[in-house]
Design an enzyme around this catalytic site. Structure first.
Site, PDB file in Angstrom:
ATOM      1  N   LYS A   1     -11.817  42.449  27.277  1.00  0.00           N
ATOM      2  CA  LYS A   1     -10.696  42.335  28.205  1.00  0.00           C
ATOM      3  C   LYS A   1      -9.487  41.634  27.596  1.00  0.00           C
ATOM      4  O   LYS A   1      -8.359  41.820  28.055  1.00  0.00           O
ATOM      5  CB  LYS A   1     -11.142  41.586  29.465  1.00  0.00           C
TER       6      LYS A   1
ATOM      7  N   SER B   1     -19.911  45.476  25.737  1.00  0.00           N
ATOM      8  CA  SER B   1     -18.587  45.103  26.220  1.00  0.00           C
ATOM      9  C   SER B   1     -18.408  43.640  26.581  1.00  0.00           C
ATOM     10  O   SER B   1     -17.277  43.173  26.690  1.00  0.00           O
ATOM     11  CB  SER B   1     -18.228  45.956  27.438  1.00  0.00           C
TER      12      SER B   1
END
Length: 413
Positions: free
Chosen positions: A52, A307
């Protein structure tokens, strides 16, 4: 497409002022398990332990270039986007106002505060994310601040595409397949846009309790899920981003695999115990889905994007519990026990040598012929439960399996 690729490459280059490339590592365990060449793109090893930071960096970088006088940036997030934005705000020395739900775990709030330091203000508003988002957007309107979306933003998509840039730069030959986790869709849209139709085959994994992309692809239009299971909190969204769906709408629904949340827990435990890799639920999605495509990947080179690794270890008992239940190694029962001396001893004598009582709650009420017992049993082989059931039935005990009865299990367990 050429312009997007160039922009993503530039974004990737600009990020080197903030953090190094995340590792692309061959995983011997998974390669042997699936008879394939499996690589992990370790976004869980970024400075904020998720990808992110990429989208937040690129969106804030471009916003500052377009609006040099803008000094206040706002987001709404309970997790990785908040931490990424906090880190980036400190890097650019701008003010960030981060709205988080009141129910956000203290650990995540503290990590966000550490990453942002004096450059950020954390505002706790709303019990649910939708309430928090509304508060953040209202603040932007009132203060003239710039809102940084976690995924539904062109500059965020472009920033997330830097993952693909690094994969391409670090492999002499592009992989046969890239497996991606899907939440809001920013990462998937960015990587698909970068590789285009000439790149690796893309497979998408999303939590079964928040499979908004698959639902939208089947409907041929955007869909808002009526109910979402928030266990995979980094990827469980009710509606994929509009900009992201515009990129992903030509993906076949057969390329999208919903991942069972309980099975996902087995993958998290496996990666922790065997590889020493700490993954949050969303971070394990791309690895878990390999089990569904095992026949497709034999002999192929596959990159899985891990992720995120922002896992609160207070959740580990829940993860272990769900993993055991999925594997059939732990079950919960309601036992009607005759209220006579020796009944409990008779029941315990039916347990096998590998059957271990993990939970036992007995409620004895007066003037009743039977008492009720909540009992949890662990074993080392699922077949043991079949043998136990046969012995219990023969002995005449009334035993009800509530392991998969969500309403009862959630209340009692």
């Amino acid at each position: 497409m050429t312009d997007f690729r160039a922009a993503a490459q530039q974004a990737c280059d600009e990020m080197r002022a903030l953090f190094e490339e995340t590792p692309l590592q061959r995983n011997d365990h998974l390669s042997l398990k699936y008879d394939a060449d499996i690589w992990l793109k370790r976004e869980d090893l970024s400075p904020v332990r998720s990808y992110k930071i990429r989208g937040a960096f690129n969106a804030l970088r471009k916003a500052r270039a377009a609006q040099p006088d803008q000094t206040t940036f706002v987001c709404a997030s309970a997790g990785n986007h908040a931490q990424g934005m906090a880190y980036v705000c400190r890097h650019f020395d701008v003010r960030g106002v981060i709205f988080m739900p009141v129910t956000t775990p203290a650990q995540k709030i503290e990590k966000t505060r550490i990453f942002g330091g004096s450059n950020i203000e954390i505002v706790l508003k709303g019990d649910y994310f939708d309430d928090t988002l509304a508060e953040a957007q209202a603040y932007c309107t009132a203060k003239g601040a710039h809102f940084l979306s976690p995924f539904d933003d062109d500059d965020v998509i472009e920033g997330q595409a830097s993952v693909a840039v690094e994969i391409a730069r670090n492999m002499q030959v592009l992989p046969d397949m890239v497996v991606l986790p899907v939440g809001g869709g920013g990462l998937s849209a960015g990587i698909k846009s970068y590789f285009g139709g000439q790149g690796p085959e893309l497979i998408f994994a999303e939590p079964a309790g928040g499979a908004s992309l698959k639902a939208a692809l089947r409907a041929g239009t955007q869909v808002t899920l009526q109910k979402v299971d928030n266990f995979v909190d980094g990827a469980a969204v009710a509606r994929i981003g509009d900009r992201n769906f515009a990129v992903l709408q030509d993906v076949s629904a057969d390329q999208v695999y919903p991942v069972d949340e309980d099975r996902l827990c087995t993958t998290m435990i496996e990666m922790l115990n065997i590889e020493g890799i700490v993954l949050e639920p969303a971070g394990a999605l791309s690895i878990d889905v390999l089990a569904d495509i095992a026949d497709q990947i034999k002999g192929k080179t596959v990159v899985c994007v891990s992720s995120g690794g922002n896992f609160d270890f207070e959740r580990l008992p829940e993860v272990k519990e769900r993993a055991q239940r999925f594997l059939g190694l732990k079950k919960y029962f309601i036992l009607r026990l005759p209220q006579r001396p020796g009944a409990l001893k008779d029941f315990l004598g039916l347990l096998g040598p590998k059957d271990d009582i993990a939970r036992f709650e007995y409620l004895k009420k007066s003037a009743r012929n039977f008492g009720t017992v909540l009992i949890g049993i662990e074993t080392d082989d699922p077949a043991n439960f079949g043998n136990l059931d046969a012995r219990i039935t023969q002995a005449g005990f009334d035993l009800r399996d509530i392991t998969k009865d969500a309403a009862i299990a959630d209340f009692l367990i």
